[in-house]
Design a protein around this motif. Structure first.
Motif, PDB file in Angstrom:
ATOM      1  N   LEU A  26      42.375  45.727  29.793  1.00  0.00           N
ATOM      2  CA  LEU A  26      42.381  44.942  31.436  1.00  0.00           C
ATOM      3  C   LEU A  26      43.247  43.831  32.101  1.00  0.00           C
ATOM      4  CD1 LEU A  26      39.563  43.106  32.647  1.00  0.00           C
ATOM      5  CD2 LEU A  26      39.628  41.649  30.928  1.00  0.00           C
ATOM      6  N   LEU A  27      44.519  43.755  30.548  1.00  0.00           N
ATOM      7  CA  LEU A  27      45.853  42.540  31.714  1.00  0.00           C
ATOM      8  C   LEU A  27      46.415  43.914  32.959  1.00  0.00           C
ATOM      9  CD1 LEU A  27      46.893  40.970  28.854  1.00  0.00           C
ATOM     10  CD2 LEU A  27      45.619  40.110  30.886  1.00  0.00           C
ATOM     11  N   ALA A  28      46.837  44.888  32.210  1.00  0.00           N
ATOM     12  CA  ALA A  28      47.401  45.769  33.267  1.00  0.00           C
ATOM     13  C   ALA A  28      46.226  45.700  34.755  1.00  0.00           C
ATOM     14  CB  ALA A  28      47.026  47.322  32.752  1.00  0.00           C
ATOM     15  N   LEU A  29      44.999  46.787  34.406  1.00  0.00           N
ATOM     16  CA  LEU A  29      44.221  46.401  35.940  1.00  0.00           C
ATOM     17  C   LEU A  29      44.137  45.312  36.386  1.00  0.00           C
ATOM     18  CD1 LEU A  29      40.748  48.693  34.980  1.00  0.00           C
ATOM     19  CD2 LEU A  29      40.665  46.078  36.485  1.00  0.00           C
ATOM     20  N   VAL A 159      38.971  51.928  40.535  1.00  0.00           N
ATOM     21  CA  VAL A 159      37.681  50.565  39.726  1.00  0.00           C
ATOM     22  C   VAL A 159      37.978  49.185  40.889  1.00  0.00           C
ATOM     23  CG1 VAL A 159      37.072  49.242  38.810  1.00  0.00           C
ATOM     24  CG2 VAL A 159      38.112  50.852  37.212  1.00  0.00           C
ATOM     25  N   GLY A 160      39.760  49.473  41.122  1.00  0.00           N
ATOM     26  CA  GLY A 160      38.921  48.500  42.204  1.00  0.00           C
ATOM     27  C   GLY A 160      38.694  48.672  43.602  1.00  0.00           C
ATOM     28  N   GLY A 161      38.891  49.901  44.284  1.00  0.00           N
ATOM     29  CA  GLY A 161      38.342  50.355  46.021  1.00  0.00           C
ATOM     30  C   GLY A 161      37.109  50.295  45.711  1.00  0.00           C
ATOM     31  N   ALA A 162      36.909  51.275  44.479  1.00  0.00           N
ATOM     32  CA  ALA A 162      35.270  51.644  44.204  1.00  0.00           C
ATOM     33  C   ALA A 162      34.091  50.037  44.145  1.00  0.00           C
ATOM     34  CB  ALA A 162      34.695  52.382  43.426  1.00  0.00           C
ATOM     35  N   LEU A 163      35.004  49.463  43.811  1.00  0.00           N
ATOM     36  CA  LEU A 163      33.524  48.008  43.440  1.00  0.00           C
ATOM     37  C   LEU A 163      34.079  47.550  44.935  1.00  0.00           C
ATOM     38  CD1 LEU A 163      35.600  46.330  40.040  1.00  0.00           C
ATOM     39  CD2 LEU A 163      32.607  47.261  41.336  1.00  0.00           C
ATOM     40  N   LEU A 164      35.238  47.212  46.292  1.00  0.00           N
ATOM     41  CA  LEU A 164      35.223  46.569  46.804  1.00  0.00           C
ATOM     42  C   LEU A 164      34.354  47.293  48.338  1.00  0.00           C
ATOM     43  CD1 LEU A 164      39.308  45.605  47.170  1.00  0.00           C
ATOM     44  CD2 LEU A 164      36.808  44.336  47.180  1.00  0.00           C
ATOM     45  N   GLU A 165      34.292  48.716  47.780  1.00  0.00           N
ATOM     46  CA  GLU A 165      33.492  49.750  48.316  1.00  0.00           C
ATOM     47  C   GLU A 165      32.328  49.383  48.951  1.00  0.00           C
ATOM     48  OE1 GLU A 165      33.392  52.647  51.076  1.00  0.00           O
ATOM     49  OE2 GLU A 165      35.383  52.195  50.553  1.00  0.00           O
ATOM     50  N   PHE A 166      31.428  48.242  47.502  1.00  0.00           N
ATOM     51  CA  PHE A 166      29.470  48.857  47.040  1.00  0.00           C
ATOM     52  C   PHE A 166      29.360  46.735  47.111  1.00  0.00           C
ATOM     53  CE2 PHE A 166      30.510  52.760  45.788  1.00  0.00           C
ATOM     54  CZ  PHE A 166      30.007  53.461  46.941  1.00  0.00           C
ATOM     55  N   PHE A 167      30.726  46.073  46.257  1.00  0.00           N
ATOM     56  CA  PHE A 167      30.685  44.607  46.263  1.00  0.00           C
ATOM     57  C   PHE A 167      31.828  43.841  46.442  1.00  0.00           C
ATOM     58  CE2 PHE A 167      29.502  47.239  42.997  1.00  0.00           C
ATOM     59  CZ  PHE A 167      27.842  47.675  42.845  1.00  0.00           C
ATOM     60  N   TRP A 168      31.379  42.160  46.874  1.00  0.00           N
ATOM     61  CA  TRP A 168      32.380  41.298  47.406  1.00  0.00           C
ATOM     62  C   TRP A 168      33.105  41.418  46.580  1.00  0.00           C
ATOM     63  CZ3 TRP A 168      30.099  40.314  42.906  1.00  0.00           C
ATOM     64  CH2 TRP A 168      29.720  39.355  42.094  1.00  0.00           C
ATOM     65  N   TRP A 169      33.991  40.364  46.789  1.00  0.00           N
ATOM     66  CA  TRP A 169      35.574  40.473  46.639  1.00  0.00           C
ATOM     67  C   TRP A 169      35.582  40.373  45.625  1.00  0.00           C
ATOM     68  CZ3 TRP A 169      36.864  35.807  44.951  1.00  0.00           C
ATOM     69  CH2 TRP A 169      36.168  34.669  45.963  1.00  0.00           C
ATOM     70  N   GLY A 170      35.054  38.506  44.866  1.00  0.00           N
ATOM     71  CA  GLY A 170      35.193  38.695  43.114  1.00  0.00           C
ATOM     72  C   GLY A 170      34.660  39.861  42.489  1.00  0.00           C
ATOM     73  N   SER A 171      33.433  40.377  42.588  1.00  0.00           N
ATOM     74  CA  SER A 171      33.911  41.080  41.541  1.00  0.00           C
ATOM     75  C   SER A 171      34.253  41.808  40.809  1.00  0.00           C
ATOM     76  CB  SER A 171      32.794  42.636  42.435  1.00  0.00           C
ATOM     77  OG  SER A 171      33.218  43.647  43.061  1.00  0.00           O
ATOM     78  N   VAL A 172      35.767  41.963  41.597  1.00  0.00           N
ATOM     79  CA  VAL A 172      36.849  42.945  40.478  1.00  0.00           C
ATOM     80  C   VAL A 172      37.129  42.175  39.936  1.00  0.00           C
ATOM     81  CG1 VAL A 172      37.864  43.796  42.706  1.00  0.00           C
ATOM     82  CG2 VAL A 172      38.583  41.653  42.367  1.00  0.00           C
ATOM     83  N   PHE A 173      36.413  40.638  40.093  1.00  0.00           N
ATOM     84  CA  PHE A 173      37.108  39.730  38.525  1.00  0.00           C
ATOM     85  C   PHE A 173      36.256  39.714  37.148  1.00  0.00           C
ATOM     86  CE2 PHE A 173      39.099  37.292  42.324  1.00  0.00           C
ATOM     87  CZ  PHE A 173      40.190  37.394  41.532  1.00  0.00           C
ATOM     88  N   LEU A 174      35.233  40.503  37.908  1.00  0.00           N
ATOM     89  CA  LEU A 174      33.816  40.351  36.711  1.00  0.00           C
ATOM     90  C   LEU A 174      34.085  40.706  35.276  1.00  0.00           C
ATOM     91  CD1 LEU A 174      30.450  39.690  38.520  1.00  0.00           C
ATOM     92  CD2 LEU A 174      32.081  38.304  37.148  1.00  0.00           C
ATOM     93  N   LEU A 175      35.288  42.037  35.845  1.00  0.00           N
ATOM     94  CA  LEU A 175      35.412  43.738  35.262  1.00  0.00           C
ATOM     95  C   LEU A 175      35.751  42.841  33.262  1.00  0.00           C
ATOM     96  CD1 LEU A 175      37.710  45.916  37.281  1.00  0.00           C
ATOM     97  CD2 LEU A 175      35.709  46.217  36.436  1.00  0.00           C
ATOM     98  N   GLY A 176      36.810  41.455  33.405  1.00  0.00           N
ATOM     99  CA  GLY A 176      37.425  40.877  32.460  1.00  0.00           C
ATOM    100  C   GLY A 176      35.605  40.213  31.287  1.00  0.00           C
ATOM    101  N   VAL A 177      34.734  40.473  31.946  1.00  0.00           N
ATOM    102  CA  VAL A 177      33.684  39.594  31.430  1.00  0.00           C
ATOM    103  C   VAL A 177      33.413  40.620  30.122  1.00  0.00           C
ATOM    104  CG1 VAL A 177      31.423  38.166  31.079  1.00  0.00           C
ATOM    105  CG2 VAL A 177      33.279  38.115  33.054  1.00  0.00           C
ATOM    106  N   PRO A 178      32.354  41.916  30.784  1.00  0.00           N
ATOM    107  CA  PRO A 178      32.080  42.892  29.569  1.00  0.00           C
ATOM    108  C   PRO A 178      33.034  43.444  28.249  1.00  0.00           C
ATOM    109  CG  PRO A 178      32.471  43.765  31.380  1.00  0.00           C
ATOM    110  CD  PRO A 178      32.189  42.278  31.974  1.00  0.00           C
TER     111      PRO A 178
END
Length: 521
Positions: A26-29, A159-178
């Motif tokens: 997670l930290l590297a990502l 992962v970042g590119g895929a999330l930004l393709e379909f969701f808003w910028w804040g989605s990249v931070f939600l990776l840490g929650v699960p």
């Protein structure tokens, strides 16, 4: 009386290793995805240029600044407790960052993420020291743990590119929650607790001096790399050195210091810490240029650039798992120094890169660099952690992580500044006529400035401008690679000299063995 043999790790320990990999991935990502999201959050939050720099930088600042403090705190209050507390804070700060309504809120969330992140790395590494007591098993565990960084760095752009393709910028931070939720659910069952019962209370004066030292140094180095020599960065670096001297003086005077400086008396410990810092310094200077080169010079999209660097990461991950097996046949000092010698050829391969036709050479160079440095990072980390007694594992782990953070900052500041100077020098004589003063200033300063200026120009001016920028950036890339090769070559010689066993080491081991045998009788 003979000393008890260390117990081999069981099923619980190996499952616990899988849990401890989660924070490293997670930290590297998290360090890679934000740069992809920067244009999107800039359009939404409209931060000033200064605020955007703080959004990007504050996370690394806080991690570097709090590593030693959190490592020693874990030795005192319990490493599992610190890890789970940090995971909770990281998850909450991730949600705060994802839904930040303003640039100021995002800066605060990123700062909290950095403080929480500083609890994760020394906790995971010091827990490995306690869970895997057999040397060969600990080396394998650290190897697997280290692959988390490679995997996280490799999949970050994807992962970042895929999330930004379909969701808003804040989605990249939600990776840490699960990820943190899974750690909180499994950690209490699979991870043991360990703390130094004789460490005493935390010395908050020493903690404040430690944090101030690293924050001032990292801030000064980053500002020096970004804006060049000036009063502010030089004052920050000087302040960091002075505060660091006060920290060292205080540790030497305390009966129970927060950080045991005696760890550096161990040759394996001090050499490994220094070699890791130098290796990361050289690597970061090269990595700084590569993704800019792929996108700004070769014209690849962020996702395509990430896919281009995926094969080296996969190969590096697979071959790194062979390192524990190689220690059965070769001494560690030979693997470390020989690997660094191999990495030199990877740097030199990058000196020959001159365009899209040489992309294979760039990928080969990055692959060889990564493979060559991996023995240093894996075995060096193992030697740092193994050289410290179990009760000091948190402080030792934090020292190793701080060395890599300082190496990264130095690489960006020193080698990055050198590459920027080479770029500007080449552009002085190659800028085409017809540019406005602002366009000439932007294009002559950075590759990104040249790309931005060319977008507003007619093809008759844009094409020669980009040709000049590509040639100048090629020269900067070659300079950084050559400097990196020299640093890694010197580090290879250093490790061969310092880590090679000496006659007095062998004599000491024979005396200890004889003493142990006589006491058992």
């Amino acid at each position: 009386m003979t000393r008890p043999q260390p117990a081999p790790a069981g099923r619980r320990e190996w499952l616990g290793l899988a849990v401890l990999m989660l924070p490293t991935v997670l930290l590297a990502l998290d360090m890679t995805v934000l740069h992809l999201a920067a244009p999107h959050l800039s359009a939404d939050l409209r931060p000033s240029s200064s605020q955007l720099l703080w959004i990007l930088d504050i996370y690394g600042f806080m991690i570097a600044g709090f590593l030693v403090t959190m490592g020693t705190l874990g030795d005192r209050i319990g490493r599992r407790r610190l890890l789970l507390g940090g995971a909770t804070a990281f998850g909450l700060a991730s949600v705060m960052a994802a839904f930040a309504p303003s640039a100021e809120t995002l800066i605060l969330a990123r700062a909290l993420l950095g403080v929480a992140g500083a609890t994760l790395m020394p906790s995971t590494l010091s827990l490995l020291r306690n869970m895997f007591q057999v040397d060969s098993e600990r080396t394998l565990a650290i190897t697997v743990w280290m692959t988390g960084f490679i995997v996280g760095s490799a999949i970050g752009p994807l992962v970042g590119g895929a999330l930004l393709e379909f969701f808003w910028w804040g989605s990249v931070f939600l990776l840490g929650v699960p990820v943190m939720a899974l750690l909180l659910l499994t950690g209490p069952w699979l991870l043991p607790e360990f703390r130094d019962r004789d460490a005493g209370g935390q010395d908050w004066t020493s903690a404040l001096l430690s944090v101030a030292t690293v924050l001032a140094l990292i801030f000064g180095l980053k500002d020096l790399a970004r804006d060049g020599p000036g009063l502010l960065p030089l004052a920050a670096i000087l302040a960091g050195l002075l505060i660091g001297a006060l920290f060292v003086r205080r540790q030497r005077r305390l009966a129970t210091p927060m950080f045991d400086l005696g760890l550096f008396a161990n040759r394996d410990f001090s050499t490994s810490v220094g070699a890791m810092m130098l290796s990361i310094l050289a690597l970061s200077g090269a990595w700084l240029m590569v993704f800019q080169y792929l996108q700004g010079v070769l014209g690849l999209s962020p996702l395509h650039a990430g896919l281009t660097m995926l094969p080296p990461a996969v190969l590096q991950t697979a071959l790194s798992l062979l390192i524990p097996r190689l220690t059965r046949y070769l001494p560690r000092w030979q693997l470390v120094s020989g690997g660094l010698g191999l990495a030199v050829f990877g740097f030199l391969a990058m000196v020959g890169v001159n365009g899209l036709d040489d992309l294979w050479l760039l990928i080969t160079g990055m692959t060889v660099m990564g493979l060559g440095v991996m023995p240093m990072m894996i075995l060096g980390t193992d030697m740092v952690v193994g050289a410290a007694p179990p009760e000091k594992a948190g402080a030792a782990s934090a020292t190793s992580e701080t060395a890599t953070e300082l190496g990264m900052a130095l690489g960006v500041a020193v080698i990055g500044s050198l590459g920027a100077a080479v770029y500007r020098h080449h552009m002085l004589t190659r800028l085409p006529e017809g540019l406005s003063p602002d366009q000439a200033l932007a294009a002559g300063d950075t590759l990104g400035g040249a790309v931005g200026a060319s977008a507003a120009l007619p093809p008759a001016l844009a094409e020669p401008l980009m040709a000049a920028a590509r040639a100048a950036f090629n020269a900067a890339l070659h300079t950084n690679a050559a400097v990196g090769a020299a640093i890694v070559a010197a580090t290879a010689l250093l490790t061969a000299w310092r880590l090679r066993p000496r006659r007095d080491d062998q004599g000491t081991k024979r005396v200890e063995k004889a003493s142990s045998g006589s006491s058992s009788r």
